[in-house]
Design an enzyme around this catalytic site. Structure first.
Site, PDB file in Angstrom:
ATOM      1  CB  SER A  95      -0.808   0.017   1.186  1.00 43.25           C
ATOM      2  OG  SER A  95      -1.429  -1.256   1.392  1.00 43.25           O
TER       3      SER A  95
HETATM    4  N1  SAH Z   1      -0.407  -4.727   4.143  1.00 42.09           N
HETATM    5  C1  SAH Z   1       0.177  -5.123   2.968  1.00 42.09           C
HETATM    6  C2  SAH Z   1      -0.606  -5.111   1.682  1.00 42.09           C
HETATM    7  C3  SAH Z   1      -0.716  -6.310   1.149  1.00 42.09           C
HETATM    8  S1  SAH Z   1      -1.709  -6.298  -0.277  1.00 42.09           S
HETATM    9  C4  SAH Z   1       1.554  -4.630   2.846  1.00 42.09           C
HETATM   10  O1  SAH Z   1       2.262  -3.729   3.559  1.00 42.09           O
HETATM   11  O2  SAH Z   1       2.413  -5.062   1.908  1.00 42.09           O
HETATM   12  C5  SAH Z   1      -3.095  -7.359   0.296  1.00 42.09           C
HETATM   13  C6  SAH Z   1      -2.676  -8.783   0.894  1.00 42.09           C
HETATM   14  O3  SAH Z   1      -4.053  -9.079   1.007  1.00 42.09           O
HETATM   15  C7  SAH Z   1      -2.299  -9.308  -0.464  1.00 42.09           C
HETATM   16  O4  SAH Z   1      -1.130  -9.833   0.057  1.00 42.09           O
HETATM   17  C8  SAH Z   1      -3.140 -10.578  -0.511  1.00 42.09           C
HETATM   18  O5  SAH Z   1      -3.191 -11.666  -0.930  1.00 42.09           O
HETATM   19  C9  SAH Z   1      -4.144 -10.424   0.779  1.00 42.09           C
HETATM   20  N2  SAH Z   1      -5.269 -11.099   0.971  1.00 42.09           N
HETATM   21  C10 SAH Z   1      -6.303 -11.026   0.110  1.00 42.09           C
HETATM   22  N3  SAH Z   1      -7.425 -11.884   0.644  1.00 42.09           N
HETATM   23  C11 SAH Z   1      -6.856 -12.257   1.892  1.00 42.09           C
HETATM   24  C12 SAH Z   1      -7.824 -13.048   2.761  1.00 42.09           C
HETATM   25  N4  SAH Z   1      -8.753 -13.657   2.744  1.00 42.09           N
HETATM   26  N5  SAH Z   1      -6.994 -13.479   3.955  1.00 42.09           N
HETATM   27  C13 SAH Z   1      -5.604 -13.027   4.197  1.00 42.09           C
HETATM   28  N6  SAH Z   1      -5.041 -12.383   3.080  1.00 42.09           N
HETATM   29  C14 SAH Z   1      -5.791 -11.791   1.902  1.00 42.09           C
END
Ligand code: SAH
Length: 251
Positions: A95
């Site tokens: 993000s």
């Molecule tokens: N906070 C992260 C942002 C990652 S993007 C950072 O700092 O990098 C969002 C993430 O949510 C992705 O890696 C995706 O695989 C995950 N995601 C999506 N649906 C999910 C679920 N049901 N449970 C756990 N993770 C999930």
């Protein structure tokens, strides 16, 4: 304002890394041209965050401490402190710093006193989890893609954050073993907030999550804040955001 008296306190500096303003050589960054002075670049980012309206000193301090360039691929290191999301593999993104800071500030504003246990859905590369670990007593961060769960583990190793727990699983179900949570934060957006999160939220707690705005605005997301008060749930829809979609199951 709920200020932590001993903040920042949780980063282990014994390895000589991650000291604000005086970063130790980070081989990755040096070889990629960010140079030894990532602290100065980071402080510039923090100044911009403050200029965008982030006022919570603890959040700004955490953003200044955690080295975002360590969480992105080496080819992207030079963009690590720009206010932009970046690819982290498997079709996912880290993000924007502005969004991480904004959501962290919203979490802290919603909870009286220091933040207790926090659940993060979507560990991704682990960056936001590291920021949250500076603001909460315990952080449980869950990721559904094994490749990213493992990547986050590697990315976070140097920080040795004893209060951060990385979990592999479907975050749509929450993580009942850590409940009740003072706060729940989602880094992926769905149609609505799962009931499991509301059930696992403590009374007095807050959820901050991107959700689709509904049939009148197809494909558009906004930040939703849900406060669980003794009188019931209070929901507030805030600004538009762009997150990857939340998916169920693991892969
Ligand atoms: N906070 C992260 C942002 C990652 S993007 C950072 O700092 O990098 C969002 C993430 O949510 C992705 O890696 C995706 O695989 C995950 N995601 C999506 N649906 C999910 C679920 N049901 N449970 C756990 N993770 C999930």
């Amino acid at each position: 304002m709920n200020k932590r008296p001993s903040f920042p306190a949780r980063i282990d500096f014994s390895a000589g890394q991650a000291k604000p303003g005086k970063p130790a050589p980070a081989p990755n960054a040096v070889s990629q041209g960010l140079g030894m002075d990532s602290g100065a670049v980071r402080m510039n980012m923090v100044r911009k965050l403050a200029g965008q309206g982030i006022t919570d000193a603890a959040v700004l301090s955490a953003m200044g401490l955690i080295e975002r360039h360590r969480f992105v691929d080496s080819a992207l290191v030079n963009q690590a402190y720009e206010d932009t999301s970046l690819p982290i593999g498997l079709g996912q993104t880290i993000s924007k710093p502005g969004v991480v800071a904004r959501m962290a500030e919203l979490l802290r504003q919603g909870v009286s006193g220091p933040l207790g246990r926090v659940l993060e859905i979507g560990t991704g590369c682990g960056y936001q989890a590291a920021v949250l670990s500076q603001l909460a007593t315990e952080v449980y961060s869950i990721e559904r893609l094994r490749g990213l769960h493992e990547k986050a583990r590697v990315n976070l190793r140097h920080l040795r954050l004893a209060n951060l727990h990385l979990l592999f699983g479907d975050g749509m179900l929450g993580y009942p073993r850590g409940a009740p949570y003072a706060a729940i934060i989602a880094a992926a957006g769905g149609e609505a907030v799962p009931q499991a999160w509301i059930d696992q939220l403590a009374v007095g707690g807050r959820i901050v999550a991107p959700v689709h705005r509904g049939p009148t605005a197809p494909g558009q997301q906004a930040l939703l804040v849900i406060d669980k008060t003794p009188q019931g749930l209070r929901q507030t829809l805030l600004e538009a955001v762009h997150f990857v979609p939340i998916k169920s199951g693991v892969a």
